[in-house]
Design an enzyme around this catalytic site. Structure first.
Site, PDB file in Angstrom:
ATOM      1  N   SER A   1      -2.760   1.716 -41.684  1.00 32.82           N
ATOM      2  CA  SER A   1      -2.102   2.330 -42.927  1.00 32.82           C
ATOM      3  C   SER A   1      -0.545   2.576 -42.395  1.00 32.82           C
ATOM      4  O   SER A   1       0.150   2.752 -43.381  1.00 32.82           O
ATOM      5  CB  SER A   1      -2.564   3.651 -43.050  1.00 32.82           C
ATOM      6  OG  SER A   1      -3.875   3.632 -43.616  1.00 32.82           O
TER       7      SER A   1
ATOM      8  N   LYS B   1       1.603   1.171 -45.369  1.00 33.61           N
ATOM      9  CA  LYS B   1       2.095   2.033 -46.681  1.00 33.61           C
ATOM     10  C   LYS B   1       3.509   2.324 -46.605  1.00 33.61           C
ATOM     11  O   LYS B   1       3.958   2.897 -47.405  1.00 33.61           O
ATOM     12  CB  LYS B   1       1.270   3.316 -46.512  1.00 33.61           C
ATOM     13  CG  LYS B   1      -0.219   2.956 -47.010  1.00 33.61           C
ATOM     14  CD  LYS B   1      -0.932   4.284 -46.978  1.00 33.61           C
ATOM     15  CE  LYS B   1      -2.568   4.190 -47.256  1.00 33.61           C
ATOM     16  NZ  LYS B   1      -3.364   3.937 -46.369  1.00 33.61           N
TER      17      LYS B   1
ATOM     18  N   SER C   1      -2.771   9.501 -46.774  1.00 33.99           N
ATOM     19  CA  SER C   1      -2.830   8.021 -46.356  1.00 33.99           C
ATOM     20  C   SER C   1      -3.988   7.469 -47.412  1.00 33.99           C
ATOM     21  O   SER C   1      -4.747   6.655 -46.815  1.00 33.99           O
ATOM     22  CB  SER C   1      -3.157   7.692 -44.741  1.00 33.99           C
ATOM     23  OG  SER C   1      -3.082   6.353 -44.755  1.00 33.99           O
TER      24      SER C   1
END
Length: 289
Positions: free
Chosen positions: A76, A79, A131
């Protein structure tokens, strides 16, 4: 798949020239920040993470690295690029209507429901704090004008312009793709460094708590998965990442006395926060901060 391997080959060639001082990474900005303070003697920390890097934001001076160009799964931390692309191409005041493809995506979640309505601004908090994989997908669909793939192509264009030459994204959330989704500690540091130059970026990556406001239902209180924001003096970002394939990852940042440091640890296991704090401590000691 041929294009991916072709890109990897070109990246290897490019980095071989970089190592010889014959090439500057594509899109790399000429540092404009004030000269970095003279370094002082400081013992480098022992880092258990598989790969790591510590840089001075703005100048991109490398203070520490461990296999920082090794290709890794970013999880993640992807992101960060999603946020950058959304800030560059989206309107924070837009209302996003959540479609079916953004509901019930595996992994971490904002718990979006079909036809939920919220601004892009609120949705980005749902990407960066808990997240939310569903939130990241909804961002990509909305900013891409309904085309998830168009948004991801923009992510790759922007990453290349930043100089992240060993990075390729196949999605905006970081769920595993064994062939088309990869990055390095070095590239993620460059991406985070570029992010801090974009208005609004720091707001999203530095917020420890936020209640996401919906237009059609009650808000959801969020806590940032980056615990350093609550525990490390001066911490102001950036993003955690965890998958079985990637392990536990963290892009961390902190500012003291006008100096911003960015630390990246990939596949850091249970020590990702400890390793990141140790790197930041080392950097501030080395710079006399």
């Amino acid at each position: 798949m041929f294009n991916i391997y072709k890109k990897l080959l070109s990246m290897v060639v490019a980095w071989s020239f970089i190592g010889l001082g014959m090439l500057t990474p594509v899109g790399a900005a000429v540092p404009t920040a004030a000269p970095t303070p003279a370094v002082v003697n400081a013992a480098a920390p022992a880092i258990s993470s598989e790969t790591a890097i510590l840089i001075v934001a703005g100048t991109k001076q490398i203070l520490f690295e461990k296999d920082s160009h090794k290709i890794m799964y970013p999880a993640s931390t992807t992101k960060i690029m999603t946020l950058i692309t959304a800030l560059k191409r989206g309107n924070l005041n837009d209302t996003v209507v959540v479609g079916p493809a953004s509901v019930d995506i595996e992994g971490s979640s904002l718990e979006l429901r079909l036809l939920d309505r919220l601004t892009l601004n609120e949705l980005l908090y749902g990407v960066m704090l808990p997240s939310g994989n569903d939130a990241a997908h909804a961002v990509a669909e909305h900013v891409g004008g309904g085309s998830y793939k168009k948004f991801v192509s923009w992510m790759n264009e922007d990453a290349e312009k930043i100089g992240a030459l060993r990075t390729h994204f196949s999605n905006p959330h970081g769920l595993p793709d064994p062939v088309n989704h990869f990055s390095t500690a070095y590239d993620l540091a460059m991406i985070a460094d570029a992010g801090f130059k974009i208005p609004g970026f720091e707001k999203f990556v530095s917020t420890p708590y936020h209640t996401v406001l919906f237009q059609n239902r009650k808000g959801i209180p969020l806590v940032n998965t980056n615990s350093l924001l609550m525990t490390y003096p001066g911490a102001n970002g950036v993003k955690t990442g965890v998958t079985r394939a990637a392990g536990r990852c963290l892009v961390a940042s902190a500012r003291r006395n006008g100096v911003l440091l960015i630390a990246v640890v990939l596949n850091g296991g249970e020590n990702r926060f400890k390793d990141s704090a140790a790197l930041l401590d080392y950097g501030f000691r080395k710079l006399g901060k």
